[in-house]
Design a protein around this motif. Structure first.
Motif, short mmCIF file in Angstrom:
data_model
loop_
_atom_site.label_atom_id
_atom_site.label_comp_id
_atom_site.label_asym_id
_atom_site.label_seq_id
_atom_site.Cartn_x
_atom_site.Cartn_y
_atom_site.Cartn_z
N LEU A 53 -5.68 -48.40 -0.02
CA LEU A 53 -6.95 -48.03 1.05
C LEU A 53 -6.72 -48.99 2.01
O LEU A 53 -6.26 -50.35 1.60
CB LEU A 53 -8.09 -48.13 0.07
N ARG A 54 -6.82 -48.69 3.22
CA ARG A 54 -6.66 -49.56 4.15
C ARG A 54 -7.52 -49.41 5.31
O ARG A 54 -7.69 -48.25 5.74
CB ARG A 54 -5.17 -49.99 4.66
N ASP A 55 -7.88 -50.34 6.25
CA ASP A 55 -8.51 -50.32 7.28
C ASP A 55 -7.52 -50.86 8.47
O ASP A 55 -6.60 -50.84 8.14
CB ASP A 55 -10.09 -50.85 7.25
N ARG A 56 -8.21 -51.33 9.35
CA ARG A 56 -7.36 -51.78 10.66
C ARG A 56 -6.76 -53.23 10.01
O ARG A 56 -5.64 -53.45 10.59
CB ARG A 56 -8.03 -52.10 11.81
N GLU A 57 -7.26 -53.77 9.42
CA GLU A 57 -6.73 -55.37 8.80
C GLU A 57 -6.46 -55.65 7.46
O GLU A 57 -5.63 -56.42 7.14
CB GLU A 57 -7.87 -56.24 9.31
N ASN A 58 -7.04 -54.73 6.73
CA ASN A 58 -7.02 -54.99 5.22
C ASN A 58 -6.44 -53.92 4.35
O ASN A 58 -6.56 -52.92 4.80
CB ASN A 58 -8.25 -55.41 4.75
N GLU A 59 -5.89 -54.39 3.26
CA GLU A 59 -5.49 -53.10 2.25
C GLU A 59 -5.76 -53.68 0.96
O GLU A 59 -6.08 -54.74 0.52
CB GLU A 59 -3.81 -53.29 2.38
N LEU A 60 -6.07 -52.53 0.24
CA LEU A 60 -6.67 -52.65 -1.40
C LEU A 60 -5.91 -51.57 -2.20
O LEU A 60 -5.75 -50.47 -1.62
CB LEU A 60 -8.05 -52.29 -1.49
N ARG A 61 -5.20 -52.22 -3.02
CA ARG A 61 -4.26 -51.26 -3.83
C ARG A 61 -5.16 -51.09 -5.15
O ARG A 61 -5.71 -51.95 -5.81
CB ARG A 61 -3.11 -51.93 -4.20
N LEU A 62 -5.25 -49.75 -5.33
CA LEU A 62 -6.04 -49.28 -6.62
C LEU A 62 -4.90 -48.70 -7.38
O LEU A 62 -4.16 -47.70 -7.44
CB LEU A 62 -6.94 -48.33 -6.36
N ALA A 63 -4.93 -49.25 -8.82
CA ALA A 63 -3.69 -48.89 -9.79
C ALA A 63 -3.66 -47.45 -10.31
O ALA A 63 -2.56 -47.10 -10.25
CB ALA A 63 -4.01 -49.95 -10.89
N ASP A 64 -4.98 -46.87 -10.59
CA ASP A 64 -4.99 -45.63 -10.82
C ASP A 64 -6.34 -45.10 -10.74
O ASP A 64 -7.18 -45.53 -9.99
CB ASP A 64 -4.75 -45.48 -12.56
N ASP A 65 -6.59 -43.92 -11.32
CA ASP A 65 -7.79 -43.13 -11.19
C ASP A 65 -9.05 -44.03 -11.71
O ASP A 65 -10.24 -43.76 -11.29
CB ASP A 65 -8.02 -41.75 -11.52
N THR A 66 -8.82 -44.75 -12.72
CA THR A 66 -9.85 -45.52 -13.28
C THR A 66 -10.34 -46.56 -12.39
O THR A 66 -11.55 -46.85 -12.13
CB THR A 66 -9.36 -46.15 -14.65
N ASP A 67 -9.17 -47.22 -11.72
CA ASP A 67 -9.64 -48.19 -10.75
C ASP A 67 -10.15 -47.78 -9.63
O ASP A 67 -11.06 -48.32 -8.90
CB ASP A 67 -8.18 -48.89 -10.44
N ARG A 68 -9.84 -46.52 -9.06
CA ARG A 68 -10.38 -45.73 -7.76
C ARG A 68 -11.98 -45.57 -8.27
O ARG A 68 -12.63 -45.71 -7.42
CB ARG A 68 -9.78 -44.57 -7.60
N GLU A 69 -12.18 -45.22 -9.53
CA GLU A 69 -13.55 -44.72 -9.82
C GLU A 69 -14.34 -46.12 -9.95
O GLU A 69 -15.57 -46.16 -9.69
CB GLU A 69 -13.73 -44.04 -11.23
N ALA A 70 -13.85 -47.21 -10.49
CA ALA A 70 -14.71 -48.37 -10.67
C ALA A 70 -14.78 -48.99 -9.10
O ALA A 70 -15.92 -49.49 -8.74
CB ALA A 70 -13.68 -49.40 -11.03
N PHE A 71 -13.74 -48.54 -8.19
CA PHE A 71 -14.09 -48.96 -6.79
C PHE A 71 -15.28 -48.27 -6.03
O PHE A 71 -16.35 -48.82 -5.32
CB PHE A 71 -12.93 -48.89 -5.69
N VAL A 72 -15.22 -46.96 -6.31
CA VAL A 72 -16.45 -46.08 -5.84
C VAL A 72 -17.76 -46.68 -6.55
O VAL A 72 -18.75 -47.03 -5.74
CB VAL A 72 -16.19 -44.64 -6.13
N ALA A 73 -17.80 -46.81 -7.80
CA ALA A 73 -18.76 -47.37 -8.10
C ALA A 73 -19.38 -48.80 -7.78
O ALA A 73 -20.53 -49.11 -7.84
CB ALA A 73 -18.82 -47.36 -9.73
N TYR A 74 -18.34 -49.61 -7.45
CA TYR A 74 -18.59 -50.89 -6.94
C TYR A 74 -19.42 -50.85 -5.55
O TYR A 74 -20.47 -51.35 -5.17
CB TYR A 74 -17.49 -51.72 -6.77
#
Length: 105
Positions: A53-74
Motif C-alpha cells: 500500500l502506498r500513497d505519494r510519500e509512504n509505503e506499508l507492506r502487508l504480509a498476507d490477508d490476515t495482515d490486510r484484514e488487521a489493517f482494515v480493522a485498525y
C-alpha cells in the motif's frame, strides 16, 4: 499495529487537510472495494502473496490477508471508534469539514 499507526500518522503529516482521502482510499483498496490504479492510494498484490500500500510519500507492506484484514480493522477503529457507523460516514464528515475550511479561505 504500531506500523499501521506509523503509516497513518505519516499520511496525516504529509497530506495535511486531504489526508482523510488517502486514508479512505487505502481502506477501500485494502478491503477490496476499489481496483482502480492511482488516486490517493495504490494497493497491489505482490508475487509473494503480500500486499503493498502506498500513497505519494509512504509505503506499508502487508504480509498476507490476515495482515490486510488487521489493517482494515485498525482503520475502522481509529477513524470511526464509536462516533461513526462506518468508514463511508467518517469520510463524508471529514469531507464536510474540509469543504467548510475552504469556505473561509
Amino acid at each position: 499495529m504500531e506500523r499501521f499507526k506509523v503509516w497513518v500518522d505519516k499520511v496525516y503529516d504529509d497530506n495535511d487537510e486531504e489526508a482523510y482521502r488517502t486514508i479512505y482510499f487505502a481502506y477501500l483498496k485494502a478491503r477490496g472495494r476499489s481496483t482502480d490504479r492511482g488516486g490517493e492510494a495504490d494497493f497491489e498484490a505482490l508475487p509473494d502473496g503480500g500486499y503493498l500500500l502506498r500513497d505519494r510519500e509512504n509505503e506499508l507492506r502487508l504480509a498476507d490477508d490476515t495482515d490486510r484484514e488487521a489493517f482494515v480493522a485498525y482503520l475502522v477503529e481509529r477513524c470511526c471508534g464509536s462516533r461513526f457507523k462506518d468508514m463511508a460516514e467518517w469520510e463524508n464528515r471529514m469531507h464536510d469539514v474540509f469543504m467548510d475550511d475552504l469556505r473561509f479561505l
